[in-house]
Design a protein around this motif. Structure first.
Motif, PDB file in Angstrom:
ATOM      1  N   ALA A 138     110.498 -92.850   1.388  1.00  0.00           N
ATOM      2  CA  ALA A 138     109.551 -91.759   1.623  1.00  0.00           C
ATOM      3  C   ALA A 138     109.858 -90.564   0.717  1.00  0.00           C
ATOM      4  O   ALA A 138     108.941 -89.909   0.202  1.00  0.00           O
ATOM      5  CB  ALA A 138     109.605 -91.349   3.093  1.00  0.00           C
ATOM      6  N   ALA A 139     111.134 -90.276   0.501  1.00  0.00           N
ATOM      7  CA  ALA A 139     111.514 -89.158  -0.365  1.00  0.00           C
ATOM      8  C   ALA A 139     111.091 -89.412  -1.806  1.00  0.00           C
ATOM      9  O   ALA A 139     110.598 -88.503  -2.497  1.00  0.00           O
ATOM     10  CB  ALA A 139     113.021 -88.928  -0.279  1.00  0.00           C
ATOM     11  N   VAL A 140     111.275 -90.651  -2.290  1.00  0.00           N
ATOM     12  CA  VAL A 140     110.874 -90.980  -3.666  1.00  0.00           C
ATOM     13  C   VAL A 140     109.358 -90.878  -3.815  1.00  0.00           C
ATOM     14  O   VAL A 140     108.847 -90.366  -4.824  1.00  0.00           O
ATOM     15  CB  VAL A 140     111.375 -92.388  -4.037  1.00  0.00           C
ATOM     16  CG1 VAL A 140     110.762 -92.849  -5.361  1.00  0.00           C
ATOM     17  CG2 VAL A 140     112.893 -92.406  -4.132  1.00  0.00           C
TER      18      VAL A 140
ATOM     19  N   THR B 202     109.813 -95.687 -11.094  1.00  0.00           N
ATOM     20  CA  THR B 202     109.900 -95.401  -9.651  1.00  0.00           C
ATOM     21  C   THR B 202     110.677 -96.452  -8.863  1.00  0.00           C
ATOM     22  O   THR B 202     111.552 -96.100  -8.055  1.00  0.00           O
ATOM     23  CB  THR B 202     108.490 -95.218  -9.065  1.00  0.00           C
ATOM     24  OG1 THR B 202     107.852 -94.115  -9.717  1.00  0.00           O
ATOM     25  CG2 THR B 202     108.555 -94.944  -7.573  1.00  0.00           C
ATOM     26  N   PRO B 203     110.408 -97.758  -9.024  1.00  0.00           N
ATOM     27  CA  PRO B 203     111.164 -98.735  -8.215  1.00  0.00           C
ATOM     28  C   PRO B 203     112.659 -98.718  -8.491  1.00  0.00           C
ATOM     29  O   PRO B 203     113.462 -98.893  -7.570  1.00  0.00           O
ATOM     30  CB  PRO B 203     110.537-100.085  -8.596  1.00  0.00           C
ATOM     31  CG  PRO B 203     109.872 -99.853  -9.900  1.00  0.00           C
ATOM     32  CD  PRO B 203     109.405 -98.435  -9.877  1.00  0.00           C
ATOM     33  N   PHE B 204     113.044 -98.518  -9.744  1.00  0.00           N
ATOM     34  CA  PHE B 204     114.473 -98.482 -10.060  1.00  0.00           C
ATOM     35  C   PHE B 204     115.133 -97.231  -9.487  1.00  0.00           C
ATOM     36  O   PHE B 204     116.273 -97.282  -9.012  1.00  0.00           O
ATOM     37  CB  PHE B 204     114.659 -98.543 -11.579  1.00  0.00           C
ATOM     38  CG  PHE B 204     114.103 -99.783 -12.204  1.00  0.00           C
ATOM     39  CD1 PHE B 204     114.719-101.012 -12.027  1.00  0.00           C
ATOM     40  CD2 PHE B 204     112.936 -99.736 -12.946  1.00  0.00           C
ATOM     41  CE1 PHE B 204     114.210-102.171 -12.592  1.00  0.00           C
ATOM     42  CE2 PHE B 204     112.406-100.887 -13.513  1.00  0.00           C
ATOM     43  CZ  PHE B 204     113.039-102.105 -13.332  1.00  0.00           C
ATOM     44  N   LEU B 205     114.404 -96.110  -9.511  1.00  0.00           N
ATOM     45  CA  LEU B 205     114.932 -94.885  -8.911  1.00  0.00           C
ATOM     46  C   LEU B 205     115.146 -95.074  -7.411  1.00  0.00           C
ATOM     47  O   LEU B 205     116.205 -94.720  -6.872  1.00  0.00           O
ATOM     48  CB  LEU B 205     113.973 -93.722  -9.162  1.00  0.00           C
ATOM     49  CG  LEU B 205     114.289 -92.413  -8.432  1.00  0.00           C
ATOM     50  CD1 LEU B 205     115.634 -91.866  -8.886  1.00  0.00           C
ATOM     51  CD2 LEU B 205     113.179 -91.388  -8.673  1.00  0.00           C
ATOM     52  N   ALA B 206     114.153 -95.667  -6.733  1.00  0.00           N
ATOM     53  CA  ALA B 206     114.272 -95.873  -5.290  1.00  0.00           C
ATOM     54  C   ALA B 206     115.426 -96.814  -4.967  1.00  0.00           C
ATOM     55  O   ALA B 206     116.207 -96.558  -4.035  1.00  0.00           O
ATOM     56  CB  ALA B 206     112.958 -96.423  -4.732  1.00  0.00           C
ATOM     57  N   TYR B 207     115.547 -97.898  -5.741  1.00  0.00           N
ATOM     58  CA  TYR B 207     116.605 -98.874  -5.463  1.00  0.00           C
ATOM     59  C   TYR B 207     117.988 -98.281  -5.699  1.00  0.00           C
ATOM     60  O   TYR B 207     118.883 -98.399  -4.855  1.00  0.00           O
ATOM     61  CB  TYR B 207     116.405-100.116  -6.333  1.00  0.00           C
ATOM     62  CG  TYR B 207     117.403-101.216  -6.048  1.00  0.00           C
ATOM     63  CD1 TYR B 207     117.186-102.116  -5.012  1.00  0.00           C
ATOM     64  CD2 TYR B 207     118.563-101.338  -6.799  1.00  0.00           C
ATOM     65  CE1 TYR B 207     118.102-103.115  -4.742  1.00  0.00           C
ATOM     66  CE2 TYR B 207     119.483-102.330  -6.523  1.00  0.00           C
ATOM     67  CZ  TYR B 207     119.251-103.223  -5.501  1.00  0.00           C
ATOM     68  OH  TYR B 207     120.171-104.203  -5.219  1.00  0.00           O
ATOM     69  N   LEU B 208     118.168 -97.648  -6.852  1.00  0.00           N
ATOM     70  CA  LEU B 208     119.485 -97.095  -7.178  1.00  0.00           C
ATOM     71  C   LEU B 208     119.875 -95.962  -6.227  1.00  0.00           C
ATOM     72  O   LEU B 208     121.051 -95.853  -5.832  1.00  0.00           O
ATOM     73  CB  LEU B 208     119.489 -96.587  -8.620  1.00  0.00           C
ATOM     74  CG  LEU B 208     119.378 -97.666  -9.706  1.00  0.00           C
ATOM     75  CD1 LEU B 208     119.283 -97.029 -11.075  1.00  0.00           C
ATOM     76  CD2 LEU B 208     120.565 -98.630  -9.628  1.00  0.00           C
ATOM     77  N   LEU B 209     118.912 -95.141  -5.833  1.00  0.00           N
ATOM     78  CA  LEU B 209     119.212 -94.066  -4.900  1.00  0.00           C
ATOM     79  C   LEU B 209     119.600 -94.632  -3.536  1.00  0.00           C
ATOM     80  O   LEU B 209     120.560 -94.158  -2.900  1.00  0.00           O
ATOM     81  CB  LEU B 209     117.995 -93.138  -4.772  1.00  0.00           C
ATOM     82  CG  LEU B 209     118.184 -91.881  -3.919  1.00  0.00           C
ATOM     83  CD1 LEU B 209     119.329 -91.036  -4.449  1.00  0.00           C
ATOM     84  CD2 LEU B 209     116.885 -91.072  -3.893  1.00  0.00           C
TER      85      LEU B 209
END
Length: 559
Positions: free
Chosen positions: A196-198, A222-229
């Protein structure tokens, strides 16, 4: 492999993927079932082979595939079918892992419960790519598509969390049920929060999405940012990707420009095409590695282990679906939080909507059979099982690791090829198909409502800006022509009373004429270019205008 050999290998793989796609299009066979067979055939030939790197699959391949699927999903439809989706993607996955673990512990000589649950967690989550490809080709009802898609979005997070708990128990020799439950809940809740934050952060970047190139760059990242975070915060990165994709997909119609949405959609379709093709080829090429460690096991042990794995996967799914659908309707209603009193207290349309929502998760026997056969496994199962460590904390080899790899490979092969190739004939035999007439009716009703809203806005513009009368009149004439076409289609659909969309000679003739006019314009532009009267740069601009106009035309007259 050398750089030259790697490039040749990639080009050969692309050629195979393209050819298989062509074969699948012309034969109706799913490419997800054909590619592993080609991969196996290649693996048996002498020469270099491509091994599966689980970290590469989980960090590079899985996030974009899940995010793209989430973008194409409907958050509202998923919420409407949430009970059955959660039942399949959470409860059934957990149950599958536990039963496979118990089967290994009880029937496979020397196997531990933790190792059994580890392989159970790996083979528990279906990969819906093959089932969805077949389902869309045979026009499976939207409700079934939503359930299969929703299950595939959420089950990986459940399985990977369960796998990590089982591996920790197998490696360290300690297991705490309360701690495992707490870890699972924390990982799930944290993944939802991160996703939700991403999605919220992407919404803040809205000013950048007007530029198609920037929009594509942000979308791909976006998907890589969400996964890594998610992984950095020790929560479910997979669930973070899914939640971000669902929210962004729901908000996409109101964000960015039309050009950005068109280009981003095309980019994601290409990404899906190549990633899915490569991973299915990769599945077949793992055969030598999963077979080489079986010499230490006798045939009986291998047969029992495979029978437990395949048997639980194939039999538990239909049993679970039949069990959950046999619950009393009143229990489903109470679980949904809506009582019969709520129903009688609501006015007409609201009451019907509430009743539809309560009954959304009720499946017919034919739907239960189709869903039972849609549980194909894929590369995520193999990637998960390849993450098993080689040794435990004490330095001993991880228990039965080679046997677990082989069982997972067999389950993937049996479900992906066996169920993948037979799913379409089964759906046709069951007679499950979307009501095309209803779909066309809803589309044309929505089109008519949109045009009526535009006409009302024109009246307001004309009142506020008297000088705009000529432009308003021209636009109104164009919109009234559209409204006439849409209402004519609606009248034809309503008079037909059939599940198939009736054909209209006038409508089909109009489409042919409009396509002929676009073709004539494109041919004339090319003549101008070839004669040196139109630069290529200007040709591309004008051709893009025609392409967008052509894109607006329905692919079939039944739309």
């Amino acid at each position: 492999m050398s750089t030259h050999s790697t490039l040749l290998f990639v080009l050969a793989a692309v050629a195979v993927i393209v050819v298989v796609r062509w074969v699948a299009t012309h034969t109706g066979l799913p490419s997800a079932a054909l590619l592993p067979l080609i991969g196996i055939a290649y693996a048996l030939l002498p020469g270099p082979n491509l091994g599966l790197d689980p970290d590469l699959v989980l960090m590079v391949v899985l996030p974009p595939l899940l995010y793209s699927a989430a973008l194409d999903s409907s958050l509202l439809d998923l919420r409407r079918n949430l009970r059955i989706v959660v039942s399949l993607s959470v409860v059934l996955v957990l149950l599958t892992g536990v039963l496979v673990g118990l089967g290994f512990h009880l029937f496979v000589a020397g196997a531990t419960l933790a190792a059994g649950i580890a392989v159970g967690a790996a083979i528990a989550p279906p990969d819906p790519v093959a089932a969805l490809a077949v389902g869309r080709r045979v026009n499976l009802p939207p409700k079934m598509i939503t359930i299969i898609q929703g299950e595939g979005l959420l089950n990986d997070a459940t399985a990977l969390t369960m796998l990590s708990v089982a591996v920790a128990a197998a490696v360290g020799g300690k297991f705490s049920f309360p701690a495992a439950v707490a870890q699972f809940v924390l990982a799930a809740a944290g993944g939802v929060a991160v996703g939700a934050a991403v999605a919220w952060a992407k919404r803040l970047a809205r000013p950048l999405t007007a530029d198609p190139l920037l929009s594509n760059a942000i979308s791909l990242a976006t998907p890589f940012l969400a996964y890594l975070l998610g992984e950095a915060l020790h929560v479910s990165g997979v669930l973070a990707v899914v939640v971000a994709g669902l929210i962004v997909g729901h908000q996409t119609p109101e964000l960015g420009s039309g050009a950005s949405r068109l280009q981003t959609g095309a980019v994601w379709r290409l990404v899906d095409f190549f990633l899915e093709g490569f991973v299915f080829l990769l599945i077949g090429q793992q055969l030598p590695e999963v077979v080489q460690g079986l010499r230490q096991y006798d045939t009986a042990t291998i047969v029992v282990a495979v029978a437990v794995s395949v048997g639980v996967v194939l039999l538990l799914r239909p049993a679970w679906l039949m069990l959950t659908q046999s619950l009393p309707r009143s229990l489903h209603t109470r679980l949904g939080g809506v009582s019969e009193q709520d129903d009688t207290g609501e006015p007409g349309s609201a009451r019907q909507a509430a009743r539809a929502d309560r009954n959304a998760d009720r499946l017919t026997p034919r739907e239960v059979v189709a869903l039972s056969w849609s549980g194909t496994r894929g590369v995520i199962s193999l990637a998960a099982i390849f993450t098993l460590p080689l040794t435990t904390d004490s330095g001993a080899p991880f228990p039965d690791r080679d046997l677990l790899l082989f069982c997972t490979f067999v389950v993937v092969l049996v479900t992906l090829v066996g169920q993948g190739l037979t799913f379409a004939p089964l759906v046709r035999r069951l007679g499950l198909r979307a009501n095309k007439s209803d779909q066309a009716r809803v589309r044309n009703e929505a089109r008519s409502a949109a045009v009526e809203a535009a006409l009302a806005r024109l009246d307001a513009v004309a009142a506020d800006e008297p000088d705009s009368a000529p432009a308003v009149d021209a636009t109104r004439t164009q919109l009234l022509g559209r409204l006439k076409r849409y209402r004519g289609r609606l009248d034809l659909i309503q008079q037909s009373g059939s599940a198939d969309v009736p054909t209209s000679p006038e409508y089909e003739t109009a489409l042919r004429v409009r396509r002929a006019a676009i073709d004539a314009q494109r041919e004339e532009l090319l003549r101008w270019r070839d004669a040196g009267r139109l630069p290529d740069e200007e040709l591309r601009v004008l051709e893009r205008e025609l392409d967008h106009e052509e894109l607006l035309l329905p692919k079939r007259a039944s739309s």
